[in-house]
Motif scaffolding. Structure first.
Motif, PDB file in Angstrom:
ATOM      1  N   HIS A 135       1.176  -3.140  11.768  1.00 17.82           N
ATOM      2  CA  HIS A 135       2.146  -2.218  11.727  1.00 17.82           C
ATOM      3  C   HIS A 135       2.291  -2.849  13.551  1.00 17.82           C
ATOM      4  CE1 HIS A 135       2.755  -0.115   8.017  1.00 17.82           C
ATOM      5  NE2 HIS A 135       3.415  -0.707   8.384  1.00 17.82           N
ATOM      6  N   THR A 171      -7.471  -2.521   5.140  1.00 16.79           N
ATOM      7  CA  THR A 171      -8.173  -0.773   5.818  1.00 16.79           C
ATOM      8  C   THR A 171      -7.222  -0.685   6.117  1.00 16.79           C
ATOM      9  OG1 THR A 171      -9.441  -2.366   7.261  1.00 16.79           O
ATOM     10  CG2 THR A 171     -10.518  -2.509   5.697  1.00 16.79           C
ATOM     11  N   GLY A 172      -7.729   0.439   6.644  1.00 11.45           N
ATOM     12  CA  GLY A 172      -6.526   1.073   7.620  1.00 11.45           C
ATOM     13  C   GLY A 172      -6.409   0.470   9.196  1.00 11.45           C
ATOM     14  N   ARG A 223      -4.067  -2.295   8.391  1.00  8.79           N
ATOM     15  CA  ARG A 223      -2.764  -1.803   8.287  1.00  8.79           C
ATOM     16  C   ARG A 223      -2.462  -1.387   9.768  1.00  8.79           C
ATOM     17  NH1 ARG A 223      -4.325   1.261   3.918  1.00  8.79           N
ATOM     18  NH2 ARG A 223      -4.345   2.883   4.770  1.00  8.79           N
ATOM     19  N   ARG A 224      -2.974  -0.859  10.730  1.00  6.87           N
ATOM     20  CA  ARG A 224      -2.174  -0.233  12.180  1.00  6.87           C
ATOM     21  C   ARG A 224      -1.586  -1.404  12.993  1.00  6.87           C
ATOM     22  NH1 ARG A 224      -6.269   4.083  10.612  1.00  6.87           N
ATOM     23  NH2 ARG A 224      -8.035   3.096  11.978  1.00  6.87           N
ATOM     24  N   ASP A 278       5.368  -0.388   3.929  1.00  5.43           N
ATOM     25  CA  ASP A 278       4.605   0.107   3.703  1.00  5.43           C
ATOM     26  C   ASP A 278       3.538  -0.384   2.974  1.00  5.43           C
ATOM     27  OD1 ASP A 278       2.776   2.210   2.683  1.00  5.43           O
ATOM     28  OD2 ASP A 278       4.458   2.538   0.895  1.00  5.43           O
ATOM     29  N   LEU A 279       2.470  -0.284   3.578  1.00  5.75           N
ATOM     30  CA  LEU A 279       1.351  -1.920   3.555  1.00  5.75           C
ATOM     31  C   LEU A 279       0.346  -1.450   3.081  1.00  5.75           C
ATOM     32  CD1 LEU A 279       0.974  -3.270   7.373  1.00  5.75           C
ATOM     33  CD2 LEU A 279       2.789  -4.109   5.328  1.00  5.75           C
ATOM     34  N   THR A 280       0.545  -0.418   1.766  1.00  2.13           N
ATOM     35  CA  THR A 280      -0.176   1.018   0.878  1.00  2.13           C
ATOM     36  C   THR A 280      -1.480  -0.282   0.237  1.00  2.13           C
ATOM     37  OG1 THR A 280       0.798   2.305   0.065  1.00  2.13           O
ATOM     38  CG2 THR A 280      -0.029   2.899   1.951  1.00  2.13           C
ATOM     39  N   ALA A 281      -0.127  -0.601  -0.676  1.00  5.11           N
ATOM     40  CA  ALA A 281      -0.612  -1.142  -1.780  1.00  5.11           C
ATOM     41  C   ALA A 281      -1.286  -3.006  -1.222  1.00  5.11           C
ATOM     42  CB  ALA A 281       0.294  -1.675  -3.258  1.00  5.11           C
ATOM     43  N   ARG A 322       1.295 -10.558  -0.641  1.00  6.63           N
ATOM     44  CA  ARG A 322       1.703  -9.647  -1.171  1.00  6.63           C
ATOM     45  C   ARG A 322       2.303  -8.662   0.098  1.00  6.63           C
ATOM     46  NH1 ARG A 322      -4.210  -7.139  -2.120  1.00  6.63           N
ATOM     47  NH2 ARG A 322      -4.669  -8.033  -4.482  1.00  6.63           N
TER      48      ARG A 322
END
Length: 500
Positions: free
Chosen positions: A391, A383-384, A387-388, A376-379, A347
Motif C-alpha cells: 500500500h 502478512t500485515g 500489505r503495508r 483491499d489486500l486482506t484476501a 490475486r
C-alpha cells in the motif's frame, strides 16, 4: 553521479566500421553520403562511399534534419536502437528514453521538459548540443519509423497508419514519409519487404536485435515468471497484457522463424496510437538494444566469468515493460519462491483493468498504482507488514514521490524506494535491474548469486567493484549457474575448486 556526455563521433573509426560493413555498429551511428543524399546503417551492402563524401550522425533524426533520406536498401530505421541511452544516466539519455516511450506524443515538449526538471529552452539546447536536433525532430523520426513499420508489415489503411504512428494529420504523415524516405506511403507499401496476413485486429512485427541473441532463452526466463491472467507461456510463445496509455494491449512474442537475431511480435492494442509505446516497451523487456560485443568483451576478460560468457554469448537481461509493476511484484516476491510470488501476484489482478474479452488465459492488465493503493489486500495472503509495504509503495507511485517511468533518474529512484517502509537494498536493486533496465546493478546478499560466486571462488565484495558497467549481465550469468532451469543454454563444467 551523472555519466559524462559522449564525445563526438570519431570519423576515422566510423569509416573503418563502414568499410568493413560491421553490423555491430548498426544503430550506434548513421552514415550520410553527400553525393547521393541518403543515410545508411554502417553495414549497408552498397558500395563503400569515399571518405570525403560522408558525414556521421549519432541519430537518424540528425541525419534527417540535415536533409538526408533513409536508404531503401539497408533500411537504417529498422536497426536496433543505440544501447547508449540505456547505459547512460544523464538528462539526454533520460530524454531519449522518454521520447521512445511516447512522452512527446502524450504531453508535448513542455511535458517532456517538465518531467526532466528543465525548461524547454534548456532541454532543447542540451539535445541540439549533443545530437544536433531537438525533441520535436527526435519524436518526428520515431513517428516516421513507426509509420514505415506499419506500412510495410500490415494492410492497415493509410489513415489508420498515420494516426497510429502519432501524426496529427494525413498531410503531415504524407509530407514526412516523402521527405524521410523519398517515396510516398503507397510506394513504400508496393515495395514492402514483408507481407503479413494474420487475424484481424492483430499486427505482426519483427523486432530486430544485435547478434548474438537467444530469443528462446529470454522468453523462457519471462515465461518461468508468468503470472496467470496477466502472462502466459506455452513453451515457445510468451504472451502478456501491456498497460498502455489508452488501454490494455496483448502481445505475443516468439523467436523469429528464420533463426535470426530477432523476435516476432503479434500485437493487439486497444488503440492504434499506442503502437509505438508498445514496441518501445517490448524492446526494453526483451533487451533488444543491448551491445553484446561490449558486454562480452568486458565480462569475458575476467577469469571468473570467462567460461560462462563463452558458453552463452550475448546473454541478455529480461526486464519488465512497466517498472512500477516490477516494483510491486518484487515486494510480493520477498522471501517466497517464484511459484509463490506468481500466485500472490495473480490475486491482485482483479484490481487491474480487464480486457474487453479474454485472450487465451489472459484477462487483466496489472493494477495501476492508484487502484492498488485503495485495494483491499486482506484476501491476497500477505502478512500485515507486506500489505503495508504494498500500500505504501502504490501510494508513493501514485502521488509521484516514487517515480519509475522511462525517464526516471536511477539514483533518485533508488533513494525514493529505500524510503518506503519494507523495501531494502535487495528489492531496490531488483527494481533497477529488471524494472529500470539499468545494465550495471548488483544484487547484494542474493542467495543464488552467493552460491555461484562460492563455486567460482569469488565473493560479493569482488563483484561490487568488478564487472562494471555490466554487472546486470554478470548477474544473469551467475543466476544461470545457480538456477539452470530458467535458461536454455548448457553451462560449461565448473572449475575443479568448486567441488571442495
Amino acid at each position: 553521479m551523472l555519466v559524462p556526455m559522449t564525445p563526438p563521433l570519431d570519423p576515422e573509426r566510423c569509416y573503418r566500421a563502414v568499410a568493413s560493413r560491421d553490423a555491430r555498429f548498426d544503430g550506434w551511428f548513421f552514415t550520410a553520403v553527400a553525393t547521393t543524399g541518403i543515410y545508411c546503417r554502417p553495414s549497408c551492402p552498397a558500395r563503400t562511399p569515399l571518405a570525403r563524401n560522408v558525414t556521421f550522425f549519432s541519430t537518424a533524426a540528425a541525419a534527417q534534419g540535415a536533409g538526408y533520406r533513409a536508404c531503401r536498401r539497408c533500411r537504417p530505421d529498422a536497426v536496433p536502437g543505440s544501447p547508449e541511452w540505456d547505459v547512460r544516466a544523464d538528462v539526454v539519455a533520460r530524454a531519449m528514453r522518454l521520447i521512445a516511450d511516447g512522452e512527446v506524443e502524450r504531453c508535448g515538449v513542455p511535458g517532456l521538459a517538465a518531467r526532466l526538471g528543465y525548461s524547454e529552452r534548456q532541454l532543447h539546447r542540451l539535445l541540439v548540443g549533443e545530437l544536433g536536433v531537438g525533441p520535436l525532430a527526435l519524436a518526428r523520426a520515431q513517428r516516421a519509423q513507426t509509420a514505415r513499420l506499419l506500412i510495410e508489415t500490415t494492410d492497415l489503411p493509410m489513415a489508420d497508419v498515420a494516426f497510429a504512428a502519432g501524426f496529427a494529420s494525413i498531410r503531415q504523415f504524407n509530407d514526412t514519409v516523402r521527405e524521410v524516405f523519398a517515396a510516398t506511403p503507397t510506394q513504400l507499401r508496393r515495395a514492402r519487404v514483408v507481407a503479413t496476413g494474420g487475424t484481424p485486429g492483430w499486427l505482426t512485427l519483427r523486432l530486430a536485435a544485435r547478434a548474438p541473441y537467444d530469443a528462446a532463452e529470454v522468453l523462457l526466463f519471462l515465461g518461468a515468471h508468468a503470472v496467470p491472467g496477466l502472462e502466459e507461456w506455452d513453451g515457445t510463445t510468451f504472451s502478456r497484457v501491456l498497460d498502455l496509455p489508452h488501454g490494455p494491449a496483448v502481445v505475443q512474442l516468439s523467436p523469429a522463424p528464420d533463426g535470426a537475431a530477432a523476435v516476432t511480435a503479434r500485437l493487439r492494442p486497444a488503440e492504434l496510437r499506442d503502437l509505438g509505446v508498445a514496441v518501445s516497451r517490448c524492446r526494453r523487456m526483451l533487451d533488444l538494444d543491448a551491445d553484446p560485443a561490449a558486454v562480452d568483451d568486458t565480462l569475458g576478460a575476467d577469469p571468473t566469468l570467462a567460461a560462462l560468457v563463452a558458453g552463452a554469448p550475448g546473454r541478455r537481461v529480461p526486464a519488465s515493460p512497466d517498472a512500477a509493476e516490477l516494483a510491486v511484484r518484487a515486494v510480493l516476491g520477498q522471501q517466497v519462491s517464484v511459484a509463490g510470488a506468481r500466485t500472490l501476484t495473480a490475486r491482485l489482478l482483479t484490481a487491474g483493468t480487464p480486457l474487453a474479452e479474454p485472450v487465451g488465459t489472459l484477462t487483466h492488465a496489472f493494477p495501476r498504482p492508484a487502484a492498488l493503493a485503495e485495494a483491499d489486500l486482506t484476501a491476497v495472503g500477505l502478512t500485515g507488514g507486506r500489505r503495508r509495504t504494498v500500500h505504501a509503495l502504490a501510494a508513493a507511485l501514485a502521488d509521484g514521490s516514487v517515480c519509475l517511468d522511462a525517464g526516471a533518474d536511477r539514483e533518485q529512484a533508488a533513494r525514493e524506494l529505500l524510503a518506503v517502509p519494507g523495501i531494502g537494498p535487495w528489492t531496490k536493486a531488483l527494481v533497477a535491474l529488471r524494472g529500470l533496465a539499468d545494465p550495471d546493478v548488483w544484487l547484494p546478499g542474493d542467495l543464488a548469486l552467493r552460491r555461484s560466486l562460492a563455486a567460482l571462488g569469488s565473493s560479493d565484495a569482488d563483484a561490487s567493484t568488478r564487472w562494471r558497467p555490466w554487472r546486470s549481465y554478470a548477474v544473469m550469468h551467475l543466476w544461470a549457474l545457480a538456477v539452470p532451469t530458467l535458461f536454455t543454454r548448457r553451462l560449461p563444467p565448473l572449475p575443479e575448486r568448486s567441488a571442495s
